[in-house]
Write a protein that holds these residues in place. Structure first.
Motif, PDB file in Angstrom:
ATOM      1  N   GLN A  77       0.832  -1.193   0.000  1.00  0.00           N
ATOM      2  CA  GLN A  77       0.000   0.000   0.000  1.00  0.00           C
ATOM      3  C   GLN A  77       0.867   1.243   0.000  1.00  0.00           C
ATOM      4  N   VAL A 106      -1.842  -2.631 -10.453  1.00  0.00           N
ATOM      5  CA  VAL A 106      -2.477  -1.742  -9.484  1.00  0.00           C
ATOM      6  C   VAL A 106      -3.974  -2.007  -9.506  1.00  0.00           C
ATOM      7  N   LYS A 154      -4.390   4.720  -7.579  1.00  0.00           N
ATOM      8  CA  LYS A 154      -3.609   5.208  -8.719  1.00  0.00           C
ATOM      9  C   LYS A 154      -2.178   5.408  -8.243  1.00  0.00           C
ATOM     10  N   ILE A 155      -1.218   4.811  -8.966  1.00  0.00           N
ATOM     11  CA  ILE A 155       0.185   4.882  -8.573  1.00  0.00           C
ATOM     12  C   ILE A 155       1.037   5.278  -9.769  1.00  0.00           C
ATOM     13  N   SER A 170      -3.732   2.565 -12.921  1.00  0.00           N
ATOM     14  CA  SER A 170      -4.916   2.507 -12.062  1.00  0.00           C
ATOM     15  C   SER A 170      -5.936   1.598 -12.735  1.00  0.00           C
ATOM     16  N   SER A 212      -3.631   3.723  -2.062  1.00  0.00           N
ATOM     17  CA  SER A 212      -3.544   2.897  -3.266  1.00  0.00           C
ATOM     18  C   SER A 212      -2.807   1.607  -2.925  1.00  0.00           C
ATOM     19  N   LEU A 246      -0.642  -1.866  -4.777  1.00  0.00           N
ATOM     20  CA  LEU A 246      -0.123  -2.621  -5.914  1.00  0.00           C
ATOM     21  C   LEU A 246       0.027  -4.076  -5.519  1.00  0.00           C
TER      22      LEU A 246
END
Length: 147
Positions: A45, A66, A70-71, A94, A120, A122
């Motif tokens: 996270q 992801v 949104k990363i 995202s 967010s 991943l």
């Protein structure tokens, strides 16, 4: 800074299937390009606006998805002899805007930033179980990049 497509970085569009009781998001099949075996899958996270990195895996290929939020990923190439030596590549993923799998070859530095207003997440699928001696780390100030 100049953005390029770094050698050893690839994006793979993923299926998002809408169904009435809850959507399905594909991640990785053993027949997909970029698959190098399975050792472990883990989730990480990141809070909004925070940055994690720099980290380099020395022998593992990463397959990053992801599924939440949104990363923004920033990849830096310092591999001697690489055609993209000294270059950066930025990729934002995202599930809503850009649902793809990011495949990252060994030897590339990566940092990432939470770009959503909420936490967010991943998922990374790696070809061997976690080994703390396999990766290298640098402080964020050691590779200069404006996040």
């Amino acid at each position: 800074m100049e953005q390029v497509n770094i050698m050893g970085v690839s994006l793979h569009p993923l299926k998002h299937i809408s169904v009435p009781k809850g959507d399905i998001y594909h991640a990785l099949k053993s027949t997909d390009e970029g698959y190098t075996g399975f050792g472990e899958a883990y989730f990480s996270q990141i809070e909004s606006g925070e940055v994690k990195g720099w980290k380099r895996h020395n022998r593992m290929t990463l397959n990053i998805i992801v599924p939440v939020g949104k990363i923004r990923f920033v990849i830096f190439d310092d591999r001697e002899g690489s055609e993209t030596y000294g270059k950066f590549q930025e990729v934002t993923l995202s599930p809503e805007d850009n649902y793809q799998r990011l495949t990252l070859a060994p030897g590339l530095w990566m940092a990432f930033q939470g770009m959503d207003s909420k936490t967010s997440m991943l998922m990374d699928i790696i070809p061997e179980p976690h080994d703390p001696t396999e990766a290298s780390r640098k402080d964020l100030k050691e590779i200069v990049y404006k996040f």
